[in-house]
Design a protein around this motif. Structure first.
Motif, PDB file in Angstrom:
ATOM      1  N   LEU A  47      -5.324  -5.261   0.091  1.00  0.00           N
ATOM      2  CA  LEU A  47      -5.596  -6.024  -0.787  1.00  0.00           C
ATOM      3  C   LEU A  47      -6.449  -5.736  -2.232  1.00  0.00           C
ATOM      4  CD1 LEU A  47      -7.509  -8.927   1.286  1.00  0.00           C
ATOM      5  CD2 LEU A  47      -5.620  -9.167  -0.243  1.00  0.00           C
ATOM      6  N   VAL A  48      -6.639  -4.504  -2.101  1.00  0.00           N
ATOM      7  CA  VAL A  48      -7.281  -3.815  -3.346  1.00  0.00           C
ATOM      8  C   VAL A  48      -6.101  -3.615  -4.220  1.00  0.00           C
ATOM      9  CG1 VAL A  48      -8.337  -1.759  -4.201  1.00  0.00           C
ATOM     10  CG2 VAL A  48      -9.181  -2.921  -2.158  1.00  0.00           C
ATOM     11  N   MET A  71     -11.294   6.128   1.917  1.00  0.00           N
ATOM     12  CA  MET A  71     -10.175   6.339   2.538  1.00  0.00           C
ATOM     13  C   MET A  71      -9.998   7.654   3.265  1.00  0.00           C
ATOM     14  SD  MET A  71      -7.690   4.644  -0.494  1.00  0.00           S
ATOM     15  CE  MET A  71      -6.265   5.360   0.052  1.00  0.00           C
ATOM     16  N   ASN A  80      -8.203 -16.177  -6.794  1.00  0.00           N
ATOM     17  CA  ASN A  80      -7.367 -15.513  -7.694  1.00  0.00           C
ATOM     18  C   ASN A  80      -6.191 -15.904  -8.338  1.00  0.00           C
ATOM     19  OD1 ASN A  80      -8.464 -12.847  -8.119  1.00  0.00           O
ATOM     20  ND2 ASN A  80      -8.304 -12.303  -5.933  1.00  0.00           N
ATOM     21  N   LEU A  91      -7.498  -2.647   2.211  1.00  0.00           N
ATOM     22  CA  LEU A  91      -6.946  -1.431   1.222  1.00  0.00           C
ATOM     23  C   LEU A  91      -5.709  -1.986   0.549  1.00  0.00           C
ATOM     24  CD1 LEU A  91      -7.560   1.920   3.042  1.00  0.00           C
ATOM     25  CD2 LEU A  91      -8.851   0.868   1.069  1.00  0.00           C
ATOM     26  N   TRP A 102      -5.429  -6.676  -5.638  1.00  0.00           N
ATOM     27  CA  TRP A 102      -6.255  -7.146  -6.859  1.00  0.00           C
ATOM     28  C   TRP A 102      -5.987  -6.327  -7.957  1.00  0.00           C
ATOM     29  CZ3 TRP A 102     -10.516  -7.127  -2.885  1.00  0.00           C
ATOM     30  CH2 TRP A 102     -10.656  -8.415  -1.841  1.00  0.00           C
ATOM     31  N   LEU A 152     -13.778   4.628  -3.328  1.00  0.00           N
ATOM     32  CA  LEU A 152     -12.889   3.846  -2.508  1.00  0.00           C
ATOM     33  C   LEU A 152     -11.948   5.146  -1.752  1.00  0.00           C
ATOM     34  CD1 LEU A 152     -12.414   0.807  -1.726  1.00  0.00           C
ATOM     35  CD2 LEU A 152     -10.500   0.969  -3.361  1.00  0.00           C
TER      36      LEU A 152
END
Lengths: 103, 207, 225, 224, 420, 394, 172
Positions: G32-33, E172, A40, G30, G36, E168
């Motif tokens: 890291l989401v 969660m 990235n 999560l 990103w 997602l």
């Protein structure tokens, strides 16, 4: 400081975060995620140079990022599949414990 | 072909959907508090005690406190205490009566065995089912005066059965009256015969 | 039915429509805004009672029947039977509560969020009913959890359940947010968790929760043979 | 199907050491029973299942029965010679005999293949306290699984050889066997509003605090 | 001249322009530096208001429609609150249409329980994010000729990127609840989204191919016009479009977790799945997000297959475009409710098998079909008929074959009887 | 594998305290998840509980737990008279009280050697077959609920059930708890109007069945969810004492209506459908086909119903006291072989009263049927066995 | 503009650092989401709309799911093994190495005279243009990536597939 430099700094720091994680963490999944972060970081560079480069109309940076994202997706898929496969046989995802690779 | 079964199913529900607007066979809802479906002929909810006269429910109870229902009630939800004295019942015969007659509707299973076994046609099954309470000890424990319902009410909920019971009771009463009349006649005859035969020295023991 | 049962025990639920003295008093005490808020609140809750999808025995079938086309509990906005206690407002205890089951029932009740209500449907749930002579049958669910509405019958007709639901709606509409007669769920001192009994060597322990239920004084007819 | 006597004779011939008795049923149903001894019951059960003439492949019902210890008074008419030398007098002599208690398991067997039945077999324990073991027939008929567990739970018969003998209906910590005739129920009776005297007495023993003025009788019965 | 400028300039009927004029009139009142912000805020508020209400009426419509499907009436006696300060009583029950508001009042005032063992932060974030993500997708839908909140060049890509994030949040929610059923639901949600993201996109790609654009606006515009003045040029009225629409419907059902693909919330198996530990308003938020997601996917389906806001027949062109869009939306939602009232649920392995062995291959074939269609654009007359036949054959053949393979060995059976 | 605590039932929803996800390892499987389904679970048809161990979603172990509805029916019956147990039998299998009543009456009549008049026998068959229809229709509805429909088939089934329940109510006075049979006959003689209404209903019933089948039977999702799921082999089923439609779905021709020919079933012409694969689909289809056969039986019964008394004049209602002895009476209830074992010692109360519950014994092989399938399948397999908890736990 | 960039950088770097140092793998994934998503926001900031959405789609929509799936599937491995850093020595080593690289890079970035100092207008690159580029000059790369993706998909399936377990439905 110019925005370009900021972008590059962001990219290099992100790269180093990924690097440290990939080197220091024992968990295979996290190591993989560190590598993803490094990818990235490279993408950020591409975009930054495309944005501030001399010839943005060509879109080469953008295209490179697209390819890179595709490669990253492939890497993640294969890497995680490997992790699962190894785990299934050895019941661990600690890299230090995965010292033999035959089934 | 794949999907044909699903399409058929969709067609059936669509038919029911459309039918619910015009077909009373399909639109089954009875909007309860305002509309009511008729109750079944023999429907039974909780027991009641039949009395002859609505004006004096406790005085004209048919119940003679024989406690058959108390003994036979499967969940043991009836409690009866007999009186010490006797009162004339519907036929005029002196009978015991219940001082306490309690039914716990919180326990009653509505099986109707009490009504089935009652030899005096006193305990019958009501058709009231809209019973709610906020306290089970004060709200659902029915005492004698709450249980007593007039024969007219019984006629209103079960006309055929009540008429049959009335006819039977009337016949019994008639028979009893006739018996009493016959007994009185026989007594009179006997007395006359006795009087005719010899002057009485002892009071008639047949009385 | 021609005559209402004498057992209906008419509870002084204030009707929403006519302004009664009590309402006037309430208005005076709380002010118009709070009273209106209270009415809105009670309107919403009373029209959206979602029962817990929780059936114990025979009465559960009549409970299901109440949700079916003929009776259609949905008309009252109460057809959403939630399988998870977290989303339920009403627990219909429909059927015999056994001693083996009561810990689960109390736990489910504890898992329900306030404000919550409980209907004891059928003789078994109220008092053990026909099975009260059984060694494994709890003599009334109100020994462990508070019951708002009792519906006798074995089993009660679905209409009787609808009737009970309407009584509950009436009760909710009459609840107050403040004051001495405030609803249970608004008071801080009211328990929100109830003690869960355990299954012991011979019986459940304890046999009832003194905070919820005290045995009433008996009628005093000892001595009958 | 063969008669029960024939079956018994065949079994006796096949298992010479076994005690096999016929238990008659006096009622109109006349479903008589074979009683087996515990030592041979398992083998006999397997024979009954596999014998080509019987093929009792289906065990429909398994029941436990409790026979508590019972005092039997037998009256016998005995002619007693008159010591005075007169005619012998017929005197009723009463003998008291204590019949020992026992537990019983009754199996109703049918044949699905040959469509006959029932053949009923009974297994008996030695007594009701320490010799409560009978062989489990679950390995022969899987359908006995839950039913034997239930009998273990409610009557306390221990089935030897049962793969998973745990309580079925009551919880695991429960100590009593409620279907026994001498089981004392927990005294949490609801007396209100059915105040039958015995109920009321027990209730008052249970809640002495709420019945002031009425002396609570001593704890009604000691729990087993 | 942009469409917006054209609209404001008044080359279109008044009703078509009315929402824009209303907005502009309001924006003009404010000082110039804040105008852009208010401009967008108004859009956001409009979406929230319209689709919030739409959500409310979807729930009551679902309950009433399901009721009718099941031969009962559904909620019909909620009415309005009876305030004692008002001198009159409004007795009408409003056919139960106020039911969602009662539900909302209740949900808002319900106690909020967070299990002690739960991951508190994620447990809180999940319902918030799920609504946020599901609302994001509304940004690129063209609700009318001029009513498109954000005009993006790559709108479809945006739509899928925003839409995939909702799963997602389901994960969660399921994971944070620390409940076994929720955990199973979380796993199912992941498996489902991995399986159905691709089919959903693949079913849309043919349209992109034919329209030559990723912009929802252009796709909707491209479907204007009528053949013979009756048959609209909607994509669904072509063989590949019809097949794509069916595939899209299946994938959309799966993506929005609706029956028969409601596996994460499978009531009969997993109690309430990922929602098991949610109460009160958080639960209502999930509920809301589910319907928002459904509405957004329906909107997408309308845009790319059902002609978007285009009128079905020319003479009804005077009806404003957003009305057509809403009508189609109601139709789509009705269809989803109908499906829910009829079908049973798939198992998780069957769900993934359906995706990978049936929908993905068919979608790829359909892509070829669309390519054929766009290559033969200039076939006319009798060739047009040939084009139709070939195009239909391209999808029907594989459909039958794949369907047979998917259903191999399964068929209704005949049974023997014993008479003794 | 760590032993499950058998004494204290875990909370149905994972109690807030303590770890919810327990990881268990054994030599053969990966991470196993122990889930306690029930006693409050939407699909356990009451308060049944299954302790399930899962590998992913696949079941590797399943232990049924009973007793949450154990209401001591047998103990109560031993402390009360023969007649007073009759209303309790209604509450055993509360979906089919008419056949449960009959089974008990059958056993008592066998015990006491009681005769039953012809009309009563016909009435019993009519009511038992109506009950079978009610039960099977509702079962199919419940099964589809487990399969994930939004109640629609269940509600259609209940729509038809209400019609039959209305008949029961008109005849016996109660919707579910009929308490209709007596030793030596029936309680109330049906009026001609009742018979006409019932006959009309039965004649119309195949129309509903056709529609029901059109909606469900060919559905591809149903085929995928049920065919090949939960197979039961005939030999295992016989050994495990499984009866009723579940047994016949495995291909065993054993229907007590034919085998024992109790009542007057030998006078009726009907067939027994038999399955081949023993899977869930076969079990579902058995119910559908049996409903069609029941309609045939009912039509014959309405045609041939004799006149006469409904109660044996020698029968005694109160103070019933059979001679000492024992008897085992059984019949084919909708769920399987329902038997009553009665032991009389000559007193008014039975000395031993035992119910042979088909629901309980049909569960014997639940684990074997579920192993290797997913949770979703376990729910469906349980649904297809058709249990009612009042009978399982008594 | 620069302020937005700095905020984004803080978000990206912060979430990345926290994510990679957490013990809880799910939280890591999560977070890291979020990281990103931040990078996608950076692309948007830079005007690369298409790339931003592609990043969102691939990373937020797909890779995160796969990662979570892998974490859940290897639940036991994460539960029974120490999750932290491999060892202190390795951690310090990695920190030193990372710091060194960071130093070099930062030095290089700061020390290199860059020709662009003021940002120009955001370049417009439509999807059509990208498509034309992909299909024109870069078509070989596109094909290679396509093949790579296919191969990796197949490889992942082969690797992750369990040994062929016979399903109970298949037996007769």
């Amino acid at each position: 400081m110019s925005p370009l430099q900021l972008c590059l700094l962001l990219s290099s720091l992100l790269f180093c975060v990924g690097l440290v994680a990939a080197m220091a963490r024992s968990n295979a999944i996290l190591v993989l995620l560190g590598v993803e972060l490094m990818l990235n970081a490279a993408n950020i560079n591409f975009i930054a140079f495309w944005r501030y480069g001399p010839n943005p109309e060509a879109g080469t940076g953008v295209l490179f990022v697209l390819f890179s994202i595709a490669v990253a997706a492939a890497e993640a898929a294969v890497g995680l599949a490997l992790v699962i496969a190894v785990y299934r046989h050895q019941k661990t995802i600690r890299l230090a414990s995965i010292n033999r690779l035959k089934g | 072909m794949l999907g044909s079964g699903i399409l058929k199913g969709l067609a059936v529900t669509a038919k029911n959907f459309a039918g619910s607007f015009y077909d009373p066979e399909r639109m089954a809802t009875v909007q309860y508090p305002e509309e009511r479906a008729p109750l079944g002929e023999h429907y039974r909810s909780f027991p009641l005690l039949v009395c002859e006269n609505a004006a004096d429910p406790l005085g004209t109870l048919r119940c003679v406190a024989c406690t058959i229902c108390e003994k036979e009630c499967p969940p043991q939800c009836i409690y009866i205490e007999k009186s010490k004295d006797k009162k004339p019942d519907a036929t005029g015969k002196p009978q015991l009566y219940p001082v306490i007659f309690t039914i716990d509707t919180a326990v009653c299973m509505g099986c109707g065995i009490c009504a089935e076994l009652c030899p005096f046609d006193s305990i019958k099954m009501d058709k009231v089912f809209e019973v709610t309470a906020t306290n089970r000890f004060t709200g659902l424990l029915l005492e004698r005066d709450q249980l007593a319902k007039s024969n007219a009410y019984y006629h209103s909920i079960r006309p055929a059965e009540a008429a049959e019971v009335d006819a039977r009771l009337a016949a019994e009463r008639l028979a009893a009256e006739e018996k009493a009349k016959a007994a009185a006649l026989a007594k009179a005859a006997a007395a006359a015969a006795k009087a005719a035969a010899a002057p009485p020295t002892t009071p008639p023991s047949a009385a | 039915m021609s005559t209402p049962a004498p057992t209906a025990a008419p509870q002084p639920f204030p009707a929403a429509g006519n302004i009664s003295d009590a309402d006037r008093e309430n208005l005076r005490r709380n002010g118009v805004l709070l009273t209106s808020l209270e009415e809105l609140y009670n309107w919403g809750r009373s029209n959206s009672i979602w029962p817990l999808q929780f059936g114990l025995a025979c009465c559960a079938i009549e409970m299901i029947a109440a949700a079916t086309a003929r009776f259609d509990i949905a008309r009252f906005g109460a057809e959403i039977f939630r399988p998870s206690p977290r989303q339920a407002d009403l627990m219909i205890v429909s059927g015999t509560v056994t001693k083996k089951m009561i810990p689960q029932v109390v736990r489910l009740w504890n898992q329900m969020p306030e404000p919550k209500y409980c209907i004891a449907m059928g003789a078994c749930a109220i008092s053990g009913g026909p099975f009260k002579q059984g060694y494994n049958v709890l003599k009334g669910v109100d020994r462990f959890i508070p019951v708002d509405i009792y519906i006798p019958g074995c089993p009660p007709r679905p209409e009787a359940l609808l009737n009970g639901l309407m009584q509950l709606q009436k009760k909710i509409r009459g609840e107050h947010l403040t004051g001495p007669d405030a609803a249970k769920h608004t008071r801080a001192d009211a328990p929100s968790e109830y003690a869960v009994p355990t299954c012991g060597a011979h019986d459940i322990e304890p046999t009832h929760n003194p905070a919820v239920w005290t045995p009433p004084v008996p009628l005093g007819r000892l001595g009958k043979g | 199907m063969e008669s029960l006597e024939q079956i018994r004779d065949r079994l006796l011939a096949r298992f010479p050491g076994a005690t096999i008795t016929l238990v008659p049923n006096p009622g109109p149903a006349a479903e008589h029973t074979i009683s087996l001894d515990n030592a041979h019951a398992f083998e006999i059960a397997r024979f009954l299942r596999d014998d080509p003439a019987l093929q009792l492949d289906y065990c429909s019902n398994v029941t436990g029965i409790d026979w508590p210890e019972k005092e039997i008074v037998e009256t016998k008419k005995v002619s007693v010679a008159d010591p005075a030398g007169g005619p012998a007098k017929v005197v009723e002599e009463k003998t008291k005999r204590i019949e020992p208690g026992r537990l019983e398991a009754v199996y109703h067997l049918y044949s699905m293949a040959l469509r006959h039945g029932p053949v009923i077999i009974r297994l008996r324990t030695g007594n009701r306290s320490d010799q409560v073991t009978v062989p489990s027939l679950t390995p022969v008929w899987r359908s006995c699984d839950f039913q034997e567990r239930e009998i273990f739970d409610l009557f306390g018969i221990v089935f030897e050889g049962h793969p998973n003998l745990r309580r079925l209906l009551m919880w695991g910590d429960f100590k009593d066997h409620p279907m026994r005739k001498d089981y004392v129920e927990p005294d949490d009776y609801e007396w209100e509003p059915t105040p039958h005297a015995e109920v009321l007495e027990r209730a008052q023993a249970h809640y002495p605090s709420v019945t002031p003025g009425v002396s609570a009788p001593a704890q009604v019965e000691a729990k087993p | 001249m942009s469409a917006y400028a054209m609209a404001v300039a008044g080359s279109e009927p008044f009703l078509e322009r009315a929402p824009l004029l209303l907005r502009d009139a309001f924006v003009q009142l404010l000082p110039a530096p804040t105008q852009w912000l208010v401009h967008h805020l108004i859009t956001i508020v409009a979406i929230l208001a319209v689709f919030g209400l739409f959500f409310a009426f979807t729930t009551i419509a679902e309950r009433k429609l399901l009721g009718r499907l099941q031969n009962r009436r559904g909620p019909n006696r909620t009415g309005v609150p009876q305030f004692s300060i008002l001198p009159w009583r409004f007795k009408h029950t409003l056919f139960g249409l106020s039911q969602p508001f009662a539900d909302a009042v209740k949900a808002l005032t319900k106690e909020d329980i967070v299990p002690a063992a739960a991951d508190k932060l994620l447990h809180f974030l999940a319902p918030v994010l799920v609504v946020a993500f599901s609302l994001l997708t509304f940004a690129v839908l063209p609700f009318g000729r001029n009513l498109i909140p954000v005009e993006l060049d790559s709108a479809l890509l945006y739509f899928f990127a925003a839409g995939s994030a909702t799963e997602l949040t389901i994960f969660m929610a399921g994971w944070a609840s620390r409940n076994k059923y929720s955990l199973l639901a979380a796993m199912r949600a992941l498996a489902q989204v991995i399986s159905y993201e691709l089919p959903l996109m693949l079913s849309v790609v043919p349209v992109v191919l034919v329209a030559g654009s990723l912009s929802t606006r252009e796709i909707a515009l491209a479907q204007g016009g009528w053949t013979f003045g009756i048959i609209p040029h909607w994509n669904v009225f072509t063989p590949w479009g019809f097949a794509g629409f069916l595939l899209f419907l299946v994938a959309a059902l799966a993506e929005s977790n609706r029956s028969p693909f409601d596996l994460p919330e499978a009531e009969s198996e997993l109690v309430a799945g990922h929602l098991t530990e949610y109460s009160g308003f958080k639960y209502a938020l999930f509920f809301m997000a589910e319907y928002f997601g459904l509405t957004a996917l329906s909107g997408l389906g309308i845009t790319i297959f059902l002609g978007g806001w285009q009128a079905p027949v020319p003479f009804l062109g005077f009806v404003p475009s957003y009305a057509w869009f809403m009508l189609k939306l109601v139709g789509m939602i009705g269809f989803f409710i109908w499906v829910r009232g009829t079908l049973l649920r798939l198992r998780i392995d069957q769900l993934t098998r359906l995706a990978w062995q049936f929908i993905v291959p068919l979608a790829l074939i359909n892509l070829l079909n669309a390519a054929f269609w766009s290559l033969t654009r200039d076939w006319t007359g009798a060739l047009q008929l040939v084009r139709w036949v070939i195009s239909a054959a391209i999808v029907v053949g594989p459909f039958v074959l794949l369907g047979r393979k998917l259903n191999a060995g399964r068929a209704p059976r005949t049974y023997r009887y014993a008479t003794s | 594998m760590s032993p499950a605590a058998p004494t204290q039932a875990p909370a149905p929803f994972g109690a807030p305290s303590g770890p919810t996800v327990r990881t268990v390892t054994d030599a053969f499987h990966g991470d196993l998840l122990e889930v306690s389904m029930g006693p409050q679970h939407p699909s356990t048809h009451g308060v049944f509980r299954m302790d399930v161990t899962l590998d992913g979603e696949v079941i590797v172990k399943l232990k049924p737990v009973f007793g949450y509805l154990h209401r001591n029916h047998e103990k109560i019956a031993e402390n009360t008279s023969y007649l007073a147990s009759m209303p309790y039998t209604d509450r055993l299998d509360y979906l089919c009280s008419m056949s449960t009543n009959w089974a008990y009456a059958l056993a008592v009549e066998k015990l006491a050697g009681q005769a039953v008049p012809d009309r009563a026998q016909y009435l019993r068959i009519i009511l038992a077959e109506l009950t079978r229809i009610v039960n099977h229709a509702c079962l199919v509805g419940f099964l589809f609920n487990d399969l994930g429909t939004s109640f629609t088939p269940l509600l259609y089934a209940f729509r038809e059930r209400e019609k039959i329940i209305d008949l029961f109510e008109a005849l016996s006075g109660s919707r579910m708890m009929c308490n209709y049979q007596r030793f030596g006959g029936c309680r109330i003689d049906p009026s001609p109007e009742w018979l006409a209404a019932a006959s009309r209903l039965v004649d119309n019933f195949p129309r509903f069945l056709d529609e029901y089948e059109r909606m469900l039977t060919g559905n591809e999702i149903l085929l995928a969810r049920t065919q090949g799921v939960g197979r039961l082999k005939a030999a295992n089923a016989i050994n495990a004492g499984i009866t009723g439609p579940v047994l016949r779905a495995a291909g065993v021709n054993y229907d007590l209506r034919k085998v024992d020919a109790y009542g007057f079933y030998s006078r009726f012409d009907f067939r027994v459908p038999l399955g081949e694969h023993g899977d869930t689909y076969d079990r579902y289809m058995m119910r559908i086909l049996e409903m069609r056969e029941s309609v045939k039986i009912l039509q014959q019964a309405f045609r041939d119903l004799p006149t006469g008394p409904i109660m044996d004049p020698k029968a005694k209602i109160r103070g019933f006291r059979p001679k000492a002895g024992e008897a085992y009476g059984r019949l084919e209830s909708p769920k399987g072989e329902l038997g009553f074992y009665l032991l009389s010692d000559g007193t008014p109360n039975p000395y031993r009263y035992r119910v042979r519950p088909p629901s309980l014994i049909n569960l014997t092989l639940l684990e074997e049927m579920c192993l290797g399938h997913t949770v979703a399948d376990a729910v469906v397999i349980l649904g297809s066995i058709d249990i009612v908890l009042g009978e399982v736990d008594r | 503009m620069t302020l937005a960039l700095i905020l984004l950088s803080v978000l990206i770097l912060g979430s990345a650092i926290v994510a990679l140092s957490l013990r809880n793998l799910i939280h890591s994934a999560l977070l890291l989401v979020a990281c990103w998503a931040g990078i996608a926001a950076f692309y948007l900031w830079a005007g690369a709309e298409f790339v931003a959405f592609a990043q969102g789609l691939v990373y937020v929509g797909a890779i995160s799911m796969v990662v979570l799936f892998a974490v859940l599937l290897t639940r036991q491995g994460t539960a029974s093994e120490p999750l932290g850093f491999a060892s202190w020595q390795r951690f310090i080593l990695a920190l030193v190495a990372g710091g060194g690289v960071a130093g070099i890079l930062v030095g290089a970035v700061l020390g290199t005279p860059l020709t662009v100092t003021t940002p120009g207008p955001v370049p417009v690159l439509t999807v059509k243009q990208i498509g034309a580029q992909l299909m024109g000059p870069h078509v070989v790369a596109l094909l290679v990536v396509g093949i790579l993706l296919t191969v990796s998909l197949l490889g992942a399936v082969v690797l992750a597939a369990e040994e062929n377990v016979k399903s109970p439905e298949d037996e007769v």
